[in-house]
Design an enzyme around this catalytic site. Sequence first.
Site, short mmCIF file in Angstrom:
data_model
loop_
_atom_site.label_atom_id
_atom_site.label_comp_id
_atom_site.label_asym_id
_atom_site.label_seq_id
_atom_site.Cartn_x
_atom_site.Cartn_y
_atom_site.Cartn_z
N ASN A 1 0.88 -1.10 -0.04
CA ASN A 1 0.05 -0.04 0.08
C ASN A 1 0.79 1.17 -0.13
O ASN A 1 1.29 1.48 0.96
CB ASN A 1 -0.74 0.07 1.18
CG ASN A 1 -1.68 1.27 1.29
OD1 ASN A 1 -1.72 2.04 0.46
ND2 ASN A 1 -2.45 1.52 2.52
N LYS B 1 0.08 4.32 -0.11
CA LYS B 1 -0.61 5.31 0.40
C LYS B 1 -0.30 6.52 -0.62
O LYS B 1 -0.35 6.50 -1.84
CB LYS B 1 -0.09 5.69 1.88
CG LYS B 1 -0.18 4.35 2.59
CD LYS B 1 -0.02 4.58 4.13
CE LYS B 1 -0.24 3.46 4.71
NZ LYS B 1 -0.03 3.47 6.34
N HIS C 1 -9.58 1.16 4.96
CA HIS C 1 -8.17 1.30 5.49
C HIS C 1 -8.33 2.45 6.85
O HIS C 1 -9.25 3.49 6.79
CB HIS C 1 -7.08 2.03 4.53
CG HIS C 1 -5.76 1.87 5.35
ND1 HIS C 1 -5.34 2.62 6.24
CD2 HIS C 1 -4.44 0.89 5.17
CE1 HIS C 1 -3.90 2.60 6.75
NE2 HIS C 1 -3.65 1.48 5.89
N GLU D 1 -6.70 4.58 7.92
CA GLU D 1 -6.73 6.00 7.56
C GLU D 1 -7.80 6.98 6.76
O GLU D 1 -8.22 8.01 7.06
CB GLU D 1 -5.42 6.34 6.70
CG GLU D 1 -4.19 5.99 7.59
CD GLU D 1 -2.99 5.57 6.98
OE1 GLU D 1 -2.87 5.53 5.56
OE2 GLU D 1 -2.08 5.06 7.41
N GLU E 1 -5.15 -4.81 10.51
CA GLU E 1 -4.20 -3.78 10.58
C GLU E 1 -4.24 -3.25 12.10
O GLU E 1 -5.20 -2.07 12.12
CB GLU E 1 -4.19 -2.74 9.61
CG GLU E 1 -3.48 -3.38 8.24
CD GLU E 1 -3.31 -2.40 7.26
OE1 GLU E 1 -2.14 -2.57 6.93
OE2 GLU E 1 -3.67 -1.40 6.94
N GLY F 1 2.81 2.20 11.19
CA GLY F 1 3.77 3.25 11.03
C GLY F 1 4.63 3.73 12.22
O GLY F 1 5.18 4.59 12.36
N SER G 1 3.81 -2.09 10.41
CA SER G 1 5.43 -2.10 10.86
C SER G 1 5.90 -3.52 10.21
O SER G 1 6.80 -3.93 10.86
CB SER G 1 5.34 -1.87 12.36
OG SER G 1 5.29 -0.42 12.33
N GLY H 1 5.06 1.48 4.54
CA GLY H 1 6.31 2.25 4.63
C GLY H 1 7.42 1.29 3.86
O GLY H 1 7.96 1.77 2.68
P1 13P Z 1 3.32 0.44 7.81
O1 13P Z 1 3.84 -0.82 7.15
O2 13P Z 1 3.92 1.51 7.35
O3 13P Z 1 3.34 0.43 9.15
O4 13P Z 1 1.76 0.74 7.26
C1 13P Z 1 0.82 -0.21 7.28
C2 13P Z 1 -0.31 0.17 6.51
O5 13P Z 1 -1.06 0.74 7.11
C3 13P Z 1 -0.46 -0.59 5.10
O6 13P Z 1 -1.86 -0.52 4.75
#
Ligand code: 13P
Length: 262
Positions: free
Chosen positions: A12, A14, A104, A106, A174, A180, A220, A242
């Site tokens: 992802n 983002k 998601h 977010e 998640e 993150g 993460s 990330g």
């Molecule tokens: P990270 O791998 O950066 O923690 O993000 C996870 C995520 O939100 C994937 O959708």
Amino acid sequence: MAVKRTPFIAGNWKMNLDHLQAIAFVQKLAWALADAKHDFADAEVAVFPPFTDLRSVQTLVAADSLPLGYGAQDLSAHDSGAYTGEISGAFLAQLDCRYVIIGHSERRQYHGETDADVNAKVLAAHRHGLVPVVCVGETAEDLEAHGPSAVPVAQLRAALEGVDGSKGLVIAYEPVWAIGSGQAATPAQAEQVAAALRGVLGEVLGDEVAQATRVLYGGSVKAANIASFLREPNVDGALVGGASLDIDEFSSIVRFKKHVGA
Ligand code: 13P
């Protein structure tokens, strides 16, 4: 007999990488995996770029017959009409997207998406032949108040309302506190929730669908911890944020079987 689920590693992106950067990235990722002789039977791979990159990714994947899947990070619950700024699943299907991320954290947090919105989007994805990657997960406060499984289980139940399991879906667990943060869940925590989510799939959509559906862990995930998650019986892959933006790191995650001998 246990059903074999092909592990799924999903990146992802983002709101990162414009369409020119996306072309370079996808090309290099494909080369890196080809150089490493990655066997896609060991892990299916898909990337989730921003909307504006999708046409470029489609063109590249089609022209070079790359063995990579791709999808969008969201879609509209509606199919067409006066919904300024929205993107229809019909448009994503025209771009040969196979998948679409829905719900998601977010989107839930910054765009106020409710469980009902998530459910409407899952139904919209299915109307257009897209496989939804349905995200669920608890915040640190939820964890404190209700333990690990209660919120993700309730979110999944709501997301599956009226859904036809034969149309395919992927679930991503998640935990919001792990996204993150550099603080991943432990494999045992991920397994506990993944098993509970598979239980919901069984109750709502039947055992066959539950056994065939991949449940991913996200939060993460790195090359250094991916194998420990994939050793868990109910964790079938990862939704990577990330680390999906770094070719070496992401291809190392994809090749989890080889580089750690799992
Ligand atoms: P990270 O791998 O950066 O923690 O993000 C996870 C995520 O939100 C994937 O959708």
